[in-house]
Design a protein around this motif. Structure first.
Motif, PDB file in Angstrom:
ATOM      1  N   LEU A 161       0.828  -1.200   0.000  1.00 18.10           N
ATOM      2  CA  LEU A 161       0.000   0.000   0.000  1.00 18.10           C
ATOM      3  C   LEU A 161       0.869   1.259   0.000  1.00 18.10           C
ATOM      4  O   LEU A 161       0.568   2.231  -0.702  1.00 18.10           O
ATOM      5  N   GLN A 164       2.181   1.929  -3.512  1.00 16.20           N
ATOM      6  CA  GLN A 164       1.185   2.516  -4.414  1.00 16.20           C
ATOM      7  C   GLN A 164       0.876   3.973  -4.077  1.00 16.20           C
ATOM      8  O   GLN A 164       0.768   4.818  -4.969  1.00 16.20           O
ATOM      9  N   LEU A 271      -6.052   1.702  -5.953  1.00 15.82           N
ATOM     10  CA  LEU A 271      -5.299   1.142  -4.831  1.00 15.82           C
ATOM     11  C   LEU A 271      -5.675  -0.328  -4.690  1.00 15.82           C
ATOM     12  O   LEU A 271      -6.852  -0.660  -4.570  1.00 15.82           O
TER      13      LEU A 271
END
Length: 304
Positions: A161, A164, A271
């Motif tokens: 995460l 990204q 995401l």
């Protein structure tokens, strides 16, 4: 209701399923019928006794930080949520000791957001803790577009995460991960670095990196690649860093508004939340065992 607890510290086999009273929401709170909840290293640390010295004396500890579920009841003064609504939320366990690994959980409305659309509760449950930690860790770096960030453990849910979100900020991201995750890293805009070949960092960033997000707890092993004044963001306290390194140990803050922004990114496909394993909560010991293995790529999630 049933909950995942630990009364005797030890290995995964010490995880228990016990009965607990149904919680009632107070003013400003929601009761959520849990559909899925992630298992994190922090849960394993409580279960093992690694942090026993910091825990209040209790006959048992209910585990769990974040969840996806359906609003079951709302307390007074709650606006913006209604029974039947699919939501995600976060409990800062070390502050509240309010574990959400249970069939029902109560959370402050300010720590809850509408669940992302178009994904399963298993995927949604893996977002709150790691998504907010990643976003707040990037804020702590203070980096601007074009600067170089090293993310260790970029194959995990937290590291993935962060990768990204960082590339979305136009940062130059060096992503430390295994060969099997090279495609994931490059597909999300990062420059892959083999986790077993740290020397390659000197070739990819010969002048060093501006900041580090160390989700893999490598700490001092990264010293040769730090610039003077490098911001080092760690998920646990670390030592032996140079005096001119700016160390920040990230302590996630529940934030429903920020969580809603992250959920919107998931809904839009901007995401990707990685899930490694999902198991029924009644088999929570298996989830703890999987979390301890090498090569976990993404979240380990309990289903309810």
């Amino acid at each position: 209701m049933r909950a995942v607890t630990v009364s005797t510290f030890g290995g995964p086999e010490n995880v228990e399923i016990t009965e607990a009273p149904l919680p009632e929401p107070a003013a400003g709170e929601l009761r959520i019928r849990t559909r899925a909840a992630a298992v994190h290293p922090a849960d394993a640390a409580v279960r093992s006794g690694a942090v026993a010295a910091y825990l209040p004396p209790r006959p048992e500890h209910r585990l769990g930080w974040d969840l996806a579920g359906v609003v079951d009841a709302v307390g007074a003064e709650v606006t913006g949520f209604r029974p039947g609504q699919e939501v995600i939320g976060l409990s800062h366990w070390f502050r509240t000791h309010n574990g959400v690994h249970a069939e029902y959980a109560v959370l402050p409305a300010g720590a809850v957001a509408a669940a992302p659309a178009g994904v399963s509760p298993v995927v949604a449950a893996a977002l709150p803790l790691n998504g907010l930690t990643a976003a707040q860790a990037l804020d702590a770096t203070g980096l601007t577009a074009g600067q170089t960030l090293l993310v260790t453990g970029a194959a995990g849910n937290l590291g993935g995460l962060a990768l990204q979100l960082a590339t979305a900020r136009d940062l130059d991201v060096l992503a430390l991960a295994g060969p099997e995750d090279r495609e994931f890293v490059t597909a999300h805009g990062g420059r892959w670095v083999d986790r077993d070949d740290l020397a390659r960092l000197a070739l990819l960033a010969p002048e060093g990196v501006h900041a580090v997000l160390d989700t893999a707890l490598l700490g001092p092993a990264l010293l040769p690649h730090l610039l003077p004044g490098t911001v080092f963001v760690a998920v646990r306290p670390t030592s032996d860093l140079p005096a001119d390194t700016r160390l920040t140990v990230i302590d996630v803050v529940p934030d429903g508004e920020r969580l809603a922004e992250l959920a919107a990114l998931v809904t839009d496909g901007a995401l990707t939340v990685r899930v490694d394993t999902a198991v029924p909560f009644t088999e929570a010991a298996k989830a703890h065992a999987r979390l301890a293995e090498r090569g976990v790529r993404g979240a380990v999630v309990l289903t309810f």
